[in-house]
Scaffold this motif. Sequence first.
Motif, PDB file in Angstrom:
ATOM      1  N   ALA A 110     -24.789 -23.931  17.609  1.00  0.00           N
ATOM      2  CA  ALA A 110     -24.434 -25.340  17.444  1.00  0.00           C
ATOM      3  C   ALA A 110     -25.207 -25.843  16.243  1.00  0.00           C
ATOM      4  N   SER A 111     -24.511 -26.369  15.234  1.00  0.00           N
ATOM      5  CA  SER A 111     -25.211 -26.781  14.024  1.00  0.00           C
ATOM      6  C   SER A 111     -24.668 -28.090  13.489  1.00  0.00           C
ATOM      7  N   ILE A 112     -25.528 -28.785  12.767  1.00  0.00           N
ATOM      8  CA  ILE A 112     -25.160 -30.009  12.074  1.00  0.00           C
ATOM      9  C   ILE A 112     -25.860 -30.007  10.729  1.00  0.00           C
ATOM     10  N   THR A 113     -25.138 -30.401   9.689  1.00  0.00           N
ATOM     11  CA  THR A 113     -25.696 -30.496   8.344  1.00  0.00           C
ATOM     12  C   THR A 113     -25.740 -31.962   7.936  1.00  0.00           C
ATOM     13  N   ILE A 114     -26.902 -32.377   7.437  1.00  0.00           N
ATOM     14  CA  ILE A 114     -27.105 -33.761   7.026  1.00  0.00           C
ATOM     15  C   ILE A 114     -27.655 -33.784   5.607  1.00  0.00           C
ATOM     16  N   ALA A 115     -27.440 -34.897   4.906  1.00  0.00           N
ATOM     17  CA  ALA A 115     -27.853 -34.972   3.512  1.00  0.00           C
ATOM     18  C   ALA A 115     -28.459 -36.333   3.195  1.00  0.00           C
ATOM     19  N   LEU A 116     -29.397 -36.318   2.262  1.00  0.00           N
ATOM     20  CA  LEU A 116     -30.023 -37.536   1.753  1.00  0.00           C
ATOM     21  C   LEU A 116     -30.084 -37.436   0.239  1.00  0.00           C
ATOM     22  N   TYR A 126     -40.332 -43.187  -6.539  1.00  0.00           N
ATOM     23  CA  TYR A 126     -40.355 -41.749  -6.838  1.00  0.00           C
ATOM     24  C   TYR A 126     -39.264 -41.518  -7.876  1.00  0.00           C
ATOM     25  N   PRO A 127     -39.633 -41.448  -9.160  1.00  0.00           N
ATOM     26  CA  PRO A 127     -38.647 -41.538 -10.245  1.00  0.00           C
ATOM     27  C   PRO A 127     -37.881 -40.243 -10.528  1.00  0.00           C
ATOM     28  N   PHE A 128     -37.282 -39.677  -9.481  1.00  0.00           N
ATOM     29  CA  PHE A 128     -36.511 -38.453  -9.618  1.00  0.00           C
ATOM     30  C   PHE A 128     -35.229 -38.572  -8.808  1.00  0.00           C
ATOM     31  N   GLU A 129     -34.143 -38.108  -9.408  1.00  0.00           N
ATOM     32  CA  GLU A 129     -32.887 -38.027  -8.672  1.00  0.00           C
ATOM     33  C   GLU A 129     -32.861 -36.696  -7.921  1.00  0.00           C
ATOM     34  N   PHE A 130     -32.476 -36.747  -6.663  1.00  0.00           N
ATOM     35  CA  PHE A 130     -32.531 -35.549  -5.836  1.00  0.00           C
ATOM     36  C   PHE A 130     -31.433 -35.583  -4.784  1.00  0.00           C
ATOM     37  N   GLU A 131     -31.222 -34.448  -4.167  1.00  0.00           N
ATOM     38  CA  GLU A 131     -30.403 -34.358  -2.960  1.00  0.00           C
ATOM     39  C   GLU A 131     -31.072 -33.386  -1.999  1.00  0.00           C
ATOM     40  N   LEU A 132     -31.233 -33.804  -0.754  1.00  0.00           N
ATOM     41  CA  LEU A 132     -31.728 -32.941   0.304  1.00  0.00           C
ATOM     42  C   LEU A 132     -30.576 -32.614   1.239  1.00  0.00           C
ATOM     43  N   VAL A 133     -30.435 -31.368   1.598  1.00  0.00           N
ATOM     44  CA  VAL A 133     -29.417 -30.946   2.567  1.00  0.00           C
ATOM     45  C   VAL A 133     -30.111 -30.093   3.618  1.00  0.00           C
ATOM     46  N   PHE A 134     -30.112 -30.567   4.849  1.00  0.00           N
ATOM     47  CA  PHE A 134     -30.740 -29.857   5.959  1.00  0.00           C
ATOM     48  C   PHE A 134     -29.668 -29.469   6.978  1.00  0.00           C
ATOM     49  N   THR A 135     -29.802 -28.274   7.521  1.00  0.00           N
ATOM     50  CA  THR A 135     -28.927 -27.833   8.605  1.00  0.00           C
ATOM     51  C   THR A 135     -29.780 -27.483   9.816  1.00  0.00           C
ATOM     52  N   TYR A 136     -29.504 -28.151  10.929  1.00  0.00           N
ATOM     53  CA  TYR A 136     -30.164 -27.855  12.191  1.00  0.00           C
ATOM     54  C   TYR A 136     -29.274 -26.894  12.979  1.00  0.00           C
ATOM     55  N   GLN A 137     -29.851 -25.792  13.426  1.00  0.00           N
ATOM     56  CA  GLN A 137     -29.110 -24.787  14.190  1.00  0.00           C
ATOM     57  C   GLN A 137     -29.788 -24.569  15.541  1.00  0.00           C
ATOM     58  N   LEU A 138     -29.021 -24.716  16.604  1.00  0.00           N
ATOM     59  CA  LEU A 138     -29.524 -24.465  17.957  1.00  0.00           C
ATOM     60  C   LEU A 138     -28.827 -23.245  18.526  1.00  0.00           C
TER      61      LEU A 138
END
Length: 289
Positions: A110-116, A126-138
């Motif tokens: 069971a997984s979900i992917t989220i982004a910021l 924080y003067p940087f453009e970024f993208e975080l992508v995390f996937t939680y897997q159970l």
Amino acid sequence: MFEVAKEQKQYETFILKDKSAGSEIEVVPERGGIISRWRDRDGEIFYLDTQRFANREQSVRGGNPILFPICGNLINDTYTYQGREYKLKQHGFARDLPWQVTATKTNDCASITIALSSNDKTLAVYPFEFELVFTYQLQGNSLTILQQYTNKSQEVMPFSAGFHPYFAVTDKERLEFDIPSDRYTEKESQETHAFDGNFDFKREEIDVAFTSLHRQSATWRDRSTNRQIVIDCDRFYNTLVFWTVKGKDYICLEPWSAPRNALNTKDRLTYIEPGSTFESVLKLVCSSL
């Protein structure tokens, strides 16, 4: 059998289940992308202060908050970049901002992917453009967190990241620890002490950092519940912080990628080139003794 469901509680909540194992997690994207609960057939694995969680103005105490772009605090909450001072509060901003759900899956787990992504609010501190992508897997009693950190700015991006898991406990005197270091540093005094596997839980607060790890796995056992938790990190994580408060039914064993104040000291900061992505993995496993 795996399942991902969505419920509208106070916050939109995604519930990931491994029905065969009797395990589940709850993910609340709008509250910092947090895993707010983790439970198995024997009950809650994570602690959650539900009153603080209900109040959007308060930081969450419980679950597994995400730390980015710093871990811990900066001196006077201030750092300098290219001659300009910026303010960042303790543990950064990722745990306070809403994340977006980009995918869910139920094939082999069971997984979900989220982004910021960066925005005007983050760029101001924080003067940087970024993208975080995390996937939680159970899967079973294992919780895996896949992480991608992408630098979308035109300059090299320095950062640290980590997690702040709150583990539910009932009797701290019956806990046993296997932490891969023989010394720790106190937060307030900055004194370094030898570590023999024991903590003095009569103290009002314990807040110590293990910064010289000789392996990437830590274990603690709860003889009250006959449970064991293993934290497996890749080499991105070089610091473990232990924190607890007297009278509270939790302990925190926090994997960090750099110690406190790293944006100022540069100690073990991670740097990402423009247009590049850095990946990391963290795994938590709960089992019976």
